[in-house]
Design an enzyme around this catalytic site. Structure first.
Site, PDB file in Angstrom:
ATOM      1  N   ASP A   1      63.314  37.397  19.126  1.00  0.00           N
ATOM      2  CA  ASP A   1      63.192  38.768  19.653  1.00  0.00           C
ATOM      3  C   ASP A   1      62.651  39.695  18.561  1.00  0.00           C
ATOM      4  O   ASP A   1      63.224  40.746  18.274  1.00  0.00           O
ATOM      5  CB  ASP A   1      64.541  39.278  20.165  1.00  0.00           C
TER       6      ASP A   1
ATOM      7  N   LYS B   1      80.246  46.616  12.040  1.00  0.00           N
ATOM      8  CA  LYS B   1      80.113  46.662  13.495  1.00  0.00           C
ATOM      9  C   LYS B   1      81.416  46.165  14.103  1.00  0.00           C
ATOM     10  O   LYS B   1      81.849  45.041  13.830  1.00  0.00           O
ATOM     11  CB  LYS B   1      78.948  45.795  13.970  1.00  0.00           C
TER      12      LYS B   1
ATOM     13  N   PHE C   1      76.798  46.054  21.987  1.00  0.00           N
ATOM     14  CA  PHE C   1      77.859  45.149  21.562  1.00  0.00           C
ATOM     15  C   PHE C   1      78.939  45.807  20.715  1.00  0.00           C
ATOM     16  O   PHE C   1      79.834  45.125  20.235  1.00  0.00           O
ATOM     17  CB  PHE C   1      77.267  43.966  20.776  1.00  0.00           C
ATOM     18  N   GLY C   2      78.881  47.123  20.515  1.00  0.00           N
ATOM     19  CA  GLY C   2      79.968  47.716  19.748  1.00  0.00           C
ATOM     20  C   GLY C   2      79.599  48.998  19.045  1.00  0.00           C
ATOM     21  O   GLY C   2      78.527  49.564  19.250  1.00  0.00           O
TER      22      GLY C   2
END
Length: 279
Positions: free
Chosen positions: A138, A42, A20-21
């Site tokens: 998760d 981030k 994601f980055g």
């Protein structure tokens, strides 16, 4: 980078890249609180996710959940958020590069006190999430970091979900092989105790050095999880206390109604003794 971020923070070197980055080290030179405290930012290019509704939802949801859960000593804290048309910048605690997964790989099985020193912090983080009606969904060693003072920081809430006080059920197969709870794989409704199962798998691995449910393929691993036949091979667990095994049985109980909650985990003698029960 957003101009508003540049006015407030000094950007430093890149320290990581993910799906994601890009993550950089940064600090706030004008803040009394943060001037000497290295932080992480981030940087997420939102244009990469224009066609993926699920990823966009994750991007929107994670900062909101982190704000809700902050501050907590064992959850990655969000310090600031900058949102422009093209980028999302999330300023958080700066953590060590080594995850719990890498510690397990390099150290092998942990002693019970060493495992408890880590696990008790994870249990505190989970209990805080569940008190605030957030299920992480998760829980795995890759999502457990440590700050400069070696405090555990639970991170990556991209799969997390809110559940109401009255309606505690969730749907959707999310999680990671080895760690996902059987009721999640079954496709039925489930609740926040799925996190407790996953945390139990982590503790089992820390103490035994191997996962409790596995197969040669992902499909075989899922089948083993669905069977939920928890065993403690003598050659691996001969030196593990009965209290530790009792806690593992109660966390990885296939009957969700009998499975421990995070609050019950915190009250278990093995946890309250710091892994010294029966030793």
């Amino acid at each position: 980078m957003c101009e508003s971020f540049k006015r407030e923070y000094q950007l430093c070197e890149e320290i990581g890249r993910g799906r994601f980055g890009v993550v950089y080290r940064c600090y706030n030179p004008s803040s009394t609180e943060d001037s000497d405290t290295p932080l992480a930012v981030k940087s997420i290019d939102k244009r990469l996710f224009l066609d993926d509704e699920t990823d966009r939802e994750c991007l929107d949801k994670e900062p909101k959940i982190l704000h809700l859960l902050s501050p907590h000593p064992n959850i990655l804290q969000i310090h600031n958020l900058f949102d422009s048309d093209t980028h999302l910048l999330i300023v958080t605690d700066l953590c060590q590069e080594e995850t719990l997964y890498e510690r397990i790989i390099s150290n092998g099985p942990f002693s019970e006190p060493d495992a408890a020193a880590i696990f008790c912090q994870l249990a505190e983080a989970l209990a805080h999430c569940h008190r605030n009606y957030v299920a992480h969904r998760d829980i795995k060693p890759d999502n457990i970091l440590f700050d400069s003072r070696n405090r555990l920081k639970l991170c990556d809430f991209g799969s997390a979900e809110w559940f109401g006080a009255g309606d505690r059920e969730m749907r959707g197969v999310v999680g990671t092989p080895y760690y996902v709870a059987p009721e999640v794989l079954s496709g039925k409704d489930y609740n926040e105790k799925a996190d407790v199962w996953s945390a139990g798998v982590i503790l089992y691995i820390m103490l035994g050095g191997v996962p409790p449910f596995y197969g040669e393929t992902v499909e075989e691993t899922f089948e083993a999880v669905l069977r939920g036949n928890l065993r403690f091979p003598a050659r691996i667990f001969r030196n593990v206390s009965t209290q530790a095994r009792d806690l593992l049985r109660k966390m990885m109980c296939k009957d969700v109604s009998r499975r421990f909650s995070a609050e019950q985990v915190l009250r278990h003698p093995w946890v309250t003794s710091g892994g010294l029960a029966n030793m």
